[in-house]
Design a protein around this motif. Structure first.
Motif, PDB file in Angstrom:
ATOM      1  N   ARG A  49      -7.400  -4.381   0.196  1.00  0.00           N
ATOM      2  CA  ARG A  49      -6.385  -3.405   0.567  1.00  0.00           C
ATOM      3  C   ARG A  49      -6.912  -2.337   1.526  1.00  0.00           C
ATOM      4  O   ARG A  49      -6.140  -1.513   2.013  1.00  0.00           O
ATOM      5  CB  ARG A  49      -5.844  -2.713  -0.697  1.00  0.00           C
ATOM      6  CG  ARG A  49      -5.226  -3.655  -1.710  1.00  0.00           C
ATOM      7  CD  ARG A  49      -4.490  -2.880  -2.796  1.00  0.00           C
ATOM      8  NE  ARG A  49      -3.347  -2.157  -2.239  1.00  0.00           N
ATOM      9  CZ  ARG A  49      -2.156  -2.699  -2.004  1.00  0.00           C
ATOM     10  NH1 ARG A  49      -1.947  -3.984  -2.284  1.00  0.00           N
ATOM     11  NH2 ARG A  49      -1.181  -1.969  -1.508  1.00  0.00           N
ATOM     12  N   ILE A  50      -8.210  -2.334   1.799  1.00  0.00           N
ATOM     13  CA  ILE A  50      -8.809  -1.268   2.597  1.00  0.00           C
ATOM     14  C   ILE A  50      -9.235  -1.813   3.961  1.00  0.00           C
ATOM     15  O   ILE A  50     -10.141  -2.654   4.041  1.00  0.00           O
ATOM     16  CB  ILE A  50     -10.035  -0.675   1.878  1.00  0.00           C
ATOM     17  CG1 ILE A  50      -9.691  -0.285   0.440  1.00  0.00           C
ATOM     18  CG2 ILE A  50     -10.559   0.541   2.647  1.00  0.00           C
ATOM     19  CD1 ILE A  50     -10.892   0.123  -0.384  1.00  0.00           C
ATOM     20  N   SER A  54     -12.357   2.263   7.414  1.00  0.00           N
ATOM     21  CA  SER A  54     -11.679   3.385   6.754  1.00  0.00           C
ATOM     22  C   SER A  54     -12.693   4.286   6.066  1.00  0.00           C
ATOM     23  O   SER A  54     -13.751   3.839   5.604  1.00  0.00           O
ATOM     24  CB  SER A  54     -10.691   2.877   5.706  1.00  0.00           C
ATOM     25  OG  SER A  54      -9.692   2.080   6.282  1.00  0.00           O
ATOM     26  N   VAL A  56     -13.638   6.088   2.767  1.00  0.00           N
ATOM     27  CA  VAL A  56     -13.315   5.754   1.383  1.00  0.00           C
ATOM     28  C   VAL A  56     -14.124   6.648   0.447  1.00  0.00           C
ATOM     29  O   VAL A  56     -15.351   6.734   0.560  1.00  0.00           O
ATOM     30  CB  VAL A  56     -13.619   4.280   1.066  1.00  0.00           C
ATOM     31  CG1 VAL A  56     -13.186   3.942  -0.359  1.00  0.00           C
ATOM     32  CG2 VAL A  56     -12.930   3.365   2.072  1.00  0.00           C
ATOM     33  N   TYR A  79     -17.233   0.163   5.463  1.00  0.00           N
ATOM     34  CA  TYR A  79     -16.433   1.381   5.347  1.00  0.00           C
ATOM     35  C   TYR A  79     -17.293   2.609   5.596  1.00  0.00           C
ATOM     36  O   TYR A  79     -18.522   2.563   5.524  1.00  0.00           O
ATOM     37  CB  TYR A  79     -15.798   1.469   3.947  1.00  0.00           C
ATOM     38  CG  TYR A  79     -15.147   0.205   3.492  1.00  0.00           C
ATOM     39  CD1 TYR A  79     -13.925  -0.197   4.021  1.00  0.00           C
ATOM     40  CD2 TYR A  79     -15.761  -0.623   2.551  1.00  0.00           C
ATOM     41  CE1 TYR A  79     -13.321  -1.374   3.621  1.00  0.00           C
ATOM     42  CE2 TYR A  79     -15.165  -1.806   2.141  1.00  0.00           C
ATOM     43  CZ  TYR A  79     -13.948  -2.179   2.683  1.00  0.00           C
ATOM     44  OH  TYR A  79     -13.365  -3.351   2.279  1.00  0.00           O
ATOM     45  N   ASP A 106      -9.348   8.484   3.796  1.00  0.00           N
ATOM     46  CA  ASP A 106      -8.231   7.550   4.009  1.00  0.00           C
ATOM     47  C   ASP A 106      -7.836   6.881   2.700  1.00  0.00           C
ATOM     48  O   ASP A 106      -6.650   6.685   2.414  1.00  0.00           O
ATOM     49  CB  ASP A 106      -8.631   6.475   5.025  1.00  0.00           C
ATOM     50  CG  ASP A 106      -8.913   7.038   6.405  1.00  0.00           C
ATOM     51  OD1 ASP A 106      -8.290   8.050   6.773  1.00  0.00           O
ATOM     52  OD2 ASP A 106      -9.755   6.447   7.116  1.00  0.00           O
ATOM     53  N   TYR A 107      -8.837   6.532   1.913  1.00  0.00           N
ATOM     54  CA  TYR A 107      -8.610   5.889   0.617  1.00  0.00           C
ATOM     55  C   TYR A 107      -9.466   6.579  -0.441  1.00  0.00           C
ATOM     56  O   TYR A 107     -10.647   6.851  -0.206  1.00  0.00           O
ATOM     57  CB  TYR A 107      -8.978   4.400   0.655  1.00  0.00           C
ATOM     58  CG  TYR A 107      -7.978   3.551   1.400  1.00  0.00           C
ATOM     59  CD1 TYR A 107      -7.023   2.807   0.722  1.00  0.00           C
ATOM     60  CD2 TYR A 107      -7.977   3.516   2.797  1.00  0.00           C
ATOM     61  CE1 TYR A 107      -6.089   2.042   1.412  1.00  0.00           C
ATOM     62  CE2 TYR A 107      -7.039   2.759   3.492  1.00  0.00           C
ATOM     63  CZ  TYR A 107      -6.106   2.028   2.793  1.00  0.00           C
ATOM     64  OH  TYR A 107      -5.182   1.278   3.475  1.00  0.00           O
ATOM     65  N   LEU A 109     -10.638   5.997  -4.434  1.00  0.00           N
ATOM     66  CA  LEU A 109     -10.708   4.977  -5.481  1.00  0.00           C
ATOM     67  C   LEU A 109     -11.195   5.592  -6.783  1.00  0.00           C
ATOM     68  O   LEU A 109     -12.019   6.503  -6.782  1.00  0.00           O
ATOM     69  CB  LEU A 109     -11.669   3.856  -5.073  1.00  0.00           C
ATOM     70  CG  LEU A 109     -11.121   2.739  -4.178  1.00  0.00           C
ATOM     71  CD1 LEU A 109     -10.613   3.280  -2.860  1.00  0.00           C
ATOM     72  CD2 LEU A 109     -12.194   1.682  -3.929  1.00  0.00           C
ATOM     73  N   ASN A 140      -3.933   7.271   0.502  1.00  0.00           N
ATOM     74  CA  ASN A 140      -3.888   6.027  -0.260  1.00  0.00           C
ATOM     75  C   ASN A 140      -4.817   6.142  -1.462  1.00  0.00           C
ATOM     76  O   ASN A 140      -5.964   6.584  -1.330  1.00  0.00           O
ATOM     77  CB  ASN A 140      -4.346   4.849   0.606  1.00  0.00           C
ATOM     78  CG  ASN A 140      -3.503   4.674   1.850  1.00  0.00           C
ATOM     79  OD1 ASN A 140      -2.421   4.108   1.810  1.00  0.00           O
ATOM     80  ND2 ASN A 140      -4.008   5.166   2.982  1.00  0.00           N
ATOM     81  N   ILE A 142      -6.283   3.931  -4.884  1.00  0.00           N
ATOM     82  CA  ILE A 142      -6.402   2.668  -5.613  1.00  0.00           C
ATOM     83  C   ILE A 142      -7.071   2.969  -6.947  1.00  0.00           C
ATOM     84  O   ILE A 142      -8.185   3.503  -6.987  1.00  0.00           O
ATOM     85  CB  ILE A 142      -7.223   1.627  -4.832  1.00  0.00           C
ATOM     86  CG1 ILE A 142      -6.550   1.308  -3.490  1.00  0.00           C
ATOM     87  CG2 ILE A 142      -7.385   0.352  -5.661  1.00  0.00           C
ATOM     88  CD1 ILE A 142      -7.368   0.396  -2.592  1.00  0.00           C
ATOM     89  N   ARG A 196       1.945   4.577  -2.010  1.00  0.00           N
ATOM     90  CA  ARG A 196       0.767   5.451  -1.948  1.00  0.00           C
ATOM     91  C   ARG A 196      -0.286   5.116  -3.004  1.00  0.00           C
ATOM     92  O   ARG A 196      -1.478   5.089  -2.706  1.00  0.00           O
ATOM     93  CB  ARG A 196       1.185   6.913  -2.103  1.00  0.00           C
ATOM     94  CG  ARG A 196      -0.006   7.864  -2.065  1.00  0.00           C
ATOM     95  CD  ARG A 196       0.376   9.336  -2.126  1.00  0.00           C
ATOM     96  NE  ARG A 196      -0.828  10.126  -2.228  1.00  0.00           N
ATOM     97  CZ  ARG A 196      -1.398  10.503  -3.374  1.00  0.00           C
ATOM     98  NH1 ARG A 196      -0.822  10.187  -4.524  1.00  0.00           N
ATOM     99  NH2 ARG A 196      -2.519  11.199  -3.376  1.00  0.00           N
TER     100      ARG A 196
END
Length: 208
Positions: A49-50, A54, A56, A79, A106-107, A109, A140, A142, A196
């Motif tokens: 999904r990444i 990006s 992270v 990443y 950006d993401y 986790l 985003n 996760i 999101r």
């Protein structure tokens, strides 16, 4: 500190009816959801999904470590590791910059301590450092979650935090940092803008 509660009440995997009902409730509340069989599948699902390149942020999480997601993000070259970038700064003079990096990657986790059957996520933290990104800061999110964390109600979710997750995290913190853990702040997410927050549920016990 209370005795660690590892009873079946907080570690048993749900039956299919409970899992399906929880997935449906999460989706109705705006969360994306997928169910995977094991830790390797969870890692593949999260990384898929990444987009490469990006930024992270991997929040401290036994689940991220045991699935190999933390290592894949922070030790690989696919990443930009926000955690490595943050930890390179001086906490005494650059705390503001650290907060920006941690919350606005950006993401973002991580994991949660409980998921209720009616579709709420419950996340406990000692400092609250990861909660801003989950609540709003990150574009985003996760969340990788062992299905044993499914609980019937918010009251049981809070019991799980204090009776099960905290004692286990306290033991880990003493071994890793030489200090006790605590529940300083708790975030409950009941509704989210679709697209999101994505929840990956693993049909396996992993994390606290």
């Amino acid at each position: 500190m209370t005795t660690i509660d590892t009873s079946a009440r907080f570690t048993t995997l749900p039956d299919e009816a409970t899992l399906s009902a929880t997935v449906l409730a999460l989706e109705e509340h705006g969360f994306g959801v997928e169910v995977v069989e094991d830790l390797d599948a969870a890692r593949r699902a999260a990384l898929a999904r990444i987009p490469h390149g990006s930024s992270v942020m991997t929040n401290a999480s036994v689940t991220l470590r045991e699935t190999g997601i933390e290592e894949a993000v922070d030790k690989g070259d696919a990443y930009e590791s926000a955690r490595d970038k943050m930890l390179a700064l001086d906490v005494t003079t650059q705390s503001r910059e650290m907060r920006v990096i941690a919350g606005q990657a950006d993401y973002v986790l991580g994991s949660v301590q409980a998921v209720t059957r009616d579709g709420a996520l419950v996340i406990a933290s000692a400092s609250g450092s990861q909660l801003a990104g989950y609540a709003w800061g990150a574009a985003n999110v996760i969340l990788v979650v062992g299905a044993h964390k499914l609980v019937p109600t918010l009251d049981v979710a809070r019991e799980r935090v204090y009776q099960h997750s905290l004692p286990l995290e306290d033991t880990r913190a003493l071994e890793a940092y030489g200090q006790h853990s605590r529940v300083g702040k708790v975030l409950e997410i009941h509704q989210e803008q679709p697209g999101r927050v994505h929840v990956i549920l693993i049909r396996q016990e992993v994390g606290f």
